[in-house]
Design an enzyme around this catalytic site. Structure first.
Site, PDB file in Angstrom:
ATOM      1  N   TYR A 126       1.010  -1.107   0.353  1.00 26.84           N
ATOM      2  CA  TYR A 126      -0.141   0.130   0.598  1.00 26.84           C
ATOM      3  C   TYR A 126       1.018   1.312  -0.312  1.00 26.84           C
ATOM      4  O   TYR A 126       0.703   2.341  -1.430  1.00 26.84           O
ATOM      5  CB  TYR A 126      -0.577  -0.013   0.831  1.00 26.84           C
TER       6      TYR A 126
ATOM      7  N   LYS B  71       2.065   3.593  -3.120  1.00 25.65           N
ATOM      8  CA  LYS B  71       2.005   5.443  -2.735  1.00 25.65           C
ATOM      9  C   LYS B  71       2.977   6.146  -2.583  1.00 25.65           C
ATOM     10  O   LYS B  71       2.770   7.124  -3.788  1.00 25.65           O
ATOM     11  CB  LYS B  71       1.367   5.792  -1.569  1.00 25.65           C
TER      12      LYS B  71
END
Length: 325
Positions: free
Chosen positions: A73, A77
């Site tokens: 995750y 990003k």
């Protein structure tokens, strides 16, 4: 956000930069690795959709860890930020990095939340009596920010930079510097709230909660978890088999609790001993600009929050109302 120690500045990630100074981070290479692995798995006749999904998740974590990120995750990003910064040209680029987003502070009404978000997994497990021990440092800072403050910060940044021909600026929307919240404070608020307002289970009975035992090392957690969960589970399994599954319900319930705690520990392990603080100087300047223009409806200053009051009177009641099933 990241879990590296120290003060994390509102600065961009340059293309190819890593958290652990490892060499070789190339976005095209990462894309190729993913495509080739997916092709291999798809051609394997023994693979199922589930096994392919799990294998790709494992690959994502492996690639993230290689360059210093704790999970896929936050890794993706960071890659997204790198691509935007590299390709923006003369276009203005504004990036908001919110920390853990919690339920709304005020709007559209206090405590609104949609779906289980990060720390709410802990709230759900604790309120339903599934969580009696956990791993972490009670003194560590948990960086959270209500959802409406994130939205207000987004609106303010769009207005502030609308007419700028070219810029690149990053805003940390969080609380760890301006109004730090300790892990133990969330724990205390959870105990106070669920003691006064216990969850009513499917049998119509209130779930009585106790203080969660927080272990500050993996070794101590494993010892306690083994005594509290694994040994009773093994004993119950033997008894259940010997007595023709007479304890099926009890065994299933304990096994579910055991798996739940293990999943949460694995999920939050990179953040449970965090020593990170997110510099918010740019965001503070934006707050001042909002005040100077008397646009107080776009509030996002975390210093205005009393965390104990917010969790006990707003966030936890909101979570119970909107996400508890």
């Amino acid at each position: 956000m990241l879990s590296t120690p120290g003060l994390i500045l509102e600065t961009p990630y340059l293309l190819g930069k890593t958290l652990n100074d490892a060499n070789g981070l190339d976005i095209n290479t990462e894309k190729k690795i993913i495509e080739e692995r997916l092709k291999e798995l798809s051609y394997d006749k023994t693979s199922t959709d589930k096994s392919i999904t799990l294998a790709m998740k494992d690959l994502g974590v492996e690639r993230a860890n290689k360059f210093g990120w704790p999970n896929t995750y936050v890794f993706t990003k960071a890659l997204g930020e790198m691509i935007l910064g590299h390709m923006k040209g003369d276009m203005p680029l504004v990036i908001l990095r919110p920390t853990i987003i919690t339920s709304t502070y005020k709007e559209p009404f206090p405590g609104w939340i949609e779906g289980i978000r990060t720390i709410d997994s802990l709230a759900v497990g604790y309120g339903k009596g599934q969580l009696s021990c956990f791993l972490g440092d009670p003194e560590s800072i948990i960086d959270v920010i209500p959802a409406d403050m994130v939205v207000n910060a987004m609106i303010a940044t769009m207005v502030a930079h609308a007419n700028q021909p070219s810029c690149e600026i990053i805003y940390h929307v969080g609380s760890s510097v301006s109004n730090p919240l300790k892990y133990k404070s969330i724990q205390q608020s959870g105990y106070k709230y669920f003691s006064k307002h216990p969850w009513i289970n499917k049998e119509g009975k209130p779930v009585i909660v106790g203080q969660v035992k927080v272990l500050n090392s993996m070794a101590s957690f494993q010892r306690y978890f083994s005594l509290r969960y694994l040994l009773p589970l093994q004993g119950l399994q033997v008894a259940n088999l010997a007595l023709c599954h007479a304890f099926n319900g009890t065994y299933t319930n304990l096994k579910r609790k055991t798996n739940f705690v293990l999943r949460l520990v694995e999920l939050y392990k990179p953040y449970l001993f965090s020593k990170s603080f997110y510099d918010d100087m740019n965001t503070k300047k934006l707050c001042q600009l909002v005040r100077e223009n008397e646009a107080d409806m776009f509030y996002f200053d975390p210093k205005t929050i009393d965390w104990a009051v917010y969790f006990e009177n707003t966030h936890l009641p909101g979570a119970v109302k909107h996400v508890f099933k």
